[in-house]
Design an enzyme around this catalytic site. Structure first.
Site, short mmCIF file in Angstrom:
data_model
loop_
_atom_site.label_atom_id
_atom_site.label_comp_id
_atom_site.label_asym_id
_atom_site.label_seq_id
_atom_site.Cartn_x
_atom_site.Cartn_y
_atom_site.Cartn_z
N CYS A 64 17.38 -44.81 -13.93
CA CYS A 64 16.29 -45.31 -14.03
C CYS A 64 16.17 -46.99 -13.49
CB CYS A 64 15.41 -45.26 -15.44
SG CYS A 64 15.24 -43.15 -16.32
N ASN B 259 7.52 -38.82 -15.32
CA ASN B 259 8.89 -39.48 -15.32
C ASN B 259 9.81 -39.55 -14.79
OD1 ASN B 259 11.55 -41.44 -15.79
ND2 ASN B 259 11.49 -40.74 -18.15
N HIS C 53 9.43 -49.33 -15.65
CA HIS C 53 10.06 -47.89 -15.41
C HIS C 53 8.63 -46.95 -15.86
CE1 HIS C 53 12.32 -43.92 -15.38
NE2 HIS C 53 12.62 -44.52 -16.59
O1 UT7 Z 1 13.68 -42.73 -18.31
C1 UT7 Z 1 15.14 -43.24 -19.72
C2 UT7 Z 1 14.63 -43.57 -20.18
N1 UT7 Z 1 13.67 -42.90 -21.42
C3 UT7 Z 1 13.20 -43.08 -22.16
O2 UT7 Z 1 12.69 -44.16 -21.88
C4 UT7 Z 1 12.39 -42.28 -22.73
C5 UT7 Z 1 12.32 -43.17 -25.17
N2 UT7 Z 1 12.12 -42.43 -25.22
C6 UT7 Z 1 10.95 -41.67 -25.33
O3 UT7 Z 1 10.36 -41.98 -25.07
C7 UT7 Z 1 10.44 -41.08 -27.42
O4 UT7 Z 1 11.74 -41.53 -27.98
C8 UT7 Z 1 10.27 -39.53 -26.90
C9 UT7 Z 1 8.51 -39.17 -26.04
C10 UT7 Z 1 11.68 -38.78 -26.07
C11 UT7 Z 1 9.65 -38.92 -28.47
O5 UT7 Z 1 8.88 -39.12 -28.79
P1 UT7 Z 1 9.11 -39.98 -30.48
O6 UT7 Z 1 8.02 -40.65 -31.03
O7 UT7 Z 1 10.76 -40.82 -30.59
O8 UT7 Z 1 9.20 -38.39 -31.40
P2 UT7 Z 1 10.81 -38.06 -32.31
O9 UT7 Z 1 11.48 -37.98 -32.37
O10 UT7 Z 1 10.79 -39.25 -33.18
O11 UT7 Z 1 9.72 -37.35 -33.41
C12 UT7 Z 1 8.49 -36.97 -33.75
C13 UT7 Z 1 8.28 -35.89 -34.58
C14 UT7 Z 1 9.45 -35.05 -35.01
O12 UT7 Z 1 8.25 -34.80 -36.36
P3 UT7 Z 1 8.82 -35.49 -37.80
O13 UT7 Z 1 10.18 -34.41 -38.24
O14 UT7 Z 1 7.74 -36.69 -37.70
O15 UT7 Z 1 7.95 -33.88 -38.37
C15 UT7 Z 1 9.91 -33.74 -33.96
O16 UT7 Z 1 10.33 -32.69 -34.61
O17 UT7 Z 1 7.98 -35.07 -33.43
C16 UT7 Z 1 8.44 -33.77 -33.82
N3 UT7 Z 1 8.89 -34.23 -32.06
C17 UT7 Z 1 7.35 -33.15 -31.07
N4 UT7 Z 1 6.52 -32.46 -31.29
C18 UT7 Z 1 6.14 -31.33 -30.27
C19 UT7 Z 1 10.04 -34.15 -31.32
N5 UT7 Z 1 9.67 -33.44 -30.35
C20 UT7 Z 1 8.26 -32.72 -29.85
C21 UT7 Z 1 7.79 -32.22 -29.02
N6 UT7 Z 1 6.30 -31.74 -29.04
N7 UT7 Z 1 8.20 -32.00 -27.95
#
Ligand code: UT7
Length: 331
Positions: free
Chosen positions: A122, A287, A256
């Protein structure tokens, strides 16, 4: 004494002469996405800002997208393709290990200039831009075409709720050429290979070739999020400082398009004034990795939100982990 070797000499400065992009035809909205993963439109919008993403449609591929964006960037720059001294393509989703996509494109565009691919995920467009600027100023090339292109949909596991809703396709291209005034500031770039596993290919090619598993791109979202909203936000401040500018001097911010919450963290760190236009094309494009910065730049210029001659801060970051950013004058 041995005879002195002649040194190359190029333009005093370099600038962006054009930008163009290709937006793939297939619209995948959050409702369709949620037929594959356990998620919701509300969660995806709140956590990322994505409403829909673009994936390749019939007849579109990494090669057709790059060719289309590249051809239009050359036309907009007002030069002939034969004048390109180099073509640099950044992609992690081209299907051939060799030869490079850049060499094929150079031929199809109509140049015999140098051609090579880079793998900087990216951050790829900003990596390519840094190289183009150096080539123009060194005299190694007068005009350089930089393309960021990805077909991430091909390497996305649509059942992986950690990545499926994020990744998308597209291409963006820009021509860099000589200038009497500076149009591309110093690059701030680097890598952190200790976090190589934070975003990577699930299986190496040798295993994939043996037929055991399909390689996908996987991600430790939380780790990348933490790095991007902390370390990379500080790197963006460095980009501005190295260009000798203050936040008030900026007109446009094009990070990005990884996640709107990461963009928000960067805005807090940079303390950008209200008048600065901020790219948020993740909303409709998703993305697009190496293509996201030039796609966003082209979209802002086309909509009129940003204008030619304005000052923009670019920053890319991703798998490696790697990052790169620079301040530019918009073409
Ligand atoms: O382009 C290359 C660089 N990439 C990036 O910069 C991406 C960076 N990371 C992100 O943008 C974020 O980490 C994501 C958007 C991928 C995920 O968001 P997050 O806020 O970090 O989610 P998380 O993994 O901390 O999960 C939070 C909650 C969890 O539930 P609990 O444990 O709080 O109950 C997950 O189980 O959200 C849940 N969860 C989802 N819920 C619905 C994780 N994925 C999903 C999903 N849909 N797809």
């Amino acid at each position: 004494m041995s005879a002195p070797i002649a040194a190359s000499s190029g333009a005093p400065f370099a600038k962006l002469l054009s930008v163009a992009s290709f937006v793939p035809s297939r619209v995948v909205d959050n409702a369709e996405m949620c037929t594959w993963i356990d998620s919701s439109d509300e969660w995806i919008q709140q956590r990322t800002g994505i409403v829909e993403r673009r994936w390749v449609g019939e007849g579109e591929s990494v090669e057709t997208m790059a060719l289309d964006a590249g051809r239009r960037a050359v036309e907009k720059a007002g030069i002939e393709a034969s004048e390109l001294g180099a073509v640099i393509v950044s992609t992690v989703t081209y299907y051939h290990q060799t030869p490079s996509l850049a060499a094929r494109l150079a031929h199809r565009l109509g140049t015999l200039g140098a051609a090579f691919d880079i793998s900087a995920a990216c951050a790829g467009f900003c990596y390519g831009l840094a190289q183009a600027e150096a080539l123009v100023r060194s005299g190694a090339a007068r005009y350089v075409l930089v393309i960021g292109v990805e077909e991430l949909s091909r390497f996305t596991n649509i059942h992986d709720r950690g990545t499926a809703f994020l990744f998308a396709d597209g291409a963006g291209a820009a021509v860099v050429g000589p200038s009497e005034t500076n149009g591309i500031g110093p690059v701030v770039w680097g890598s952190d290979g200790s976090q190589a596993d934070a975003i990577n290919q699930t299986v190496e090619w040798s295993k994939a070739l043996a037929g055991s598993e399909t390689p996908y791109i996987q991600m430790d979202g939380r780790a990348v999020f933490k790095w991007a909203s902390g370390f990379i936000a500080d790197a963006a401040k460095d980009v501005l400082a190295k260009a000798g500018l203050a936040p008030e001097d900026l007109d446009v911010f094009i990070p990005h398009q990884a996640n709107n919450r990461i963009t928000d963290a960067m805005l807090r760190a940079l303390k950008l004034p209200e008048h600065v236009v901020v790219a948020r094309t993740i909303k409709q494009f998703g993305n697009n990795s190496a293509a996201s910065v030039p796609m966003a730049m082209d979209a802002l210029l086309t909509s009129g939100e940003a204008k030619s001659g304005q000052t923009a801060l670019l920053i890319g970051f991703g798998a490696g982990l790697v990052y790169a950013g620079q301040v530019v004058t918009l073409p």
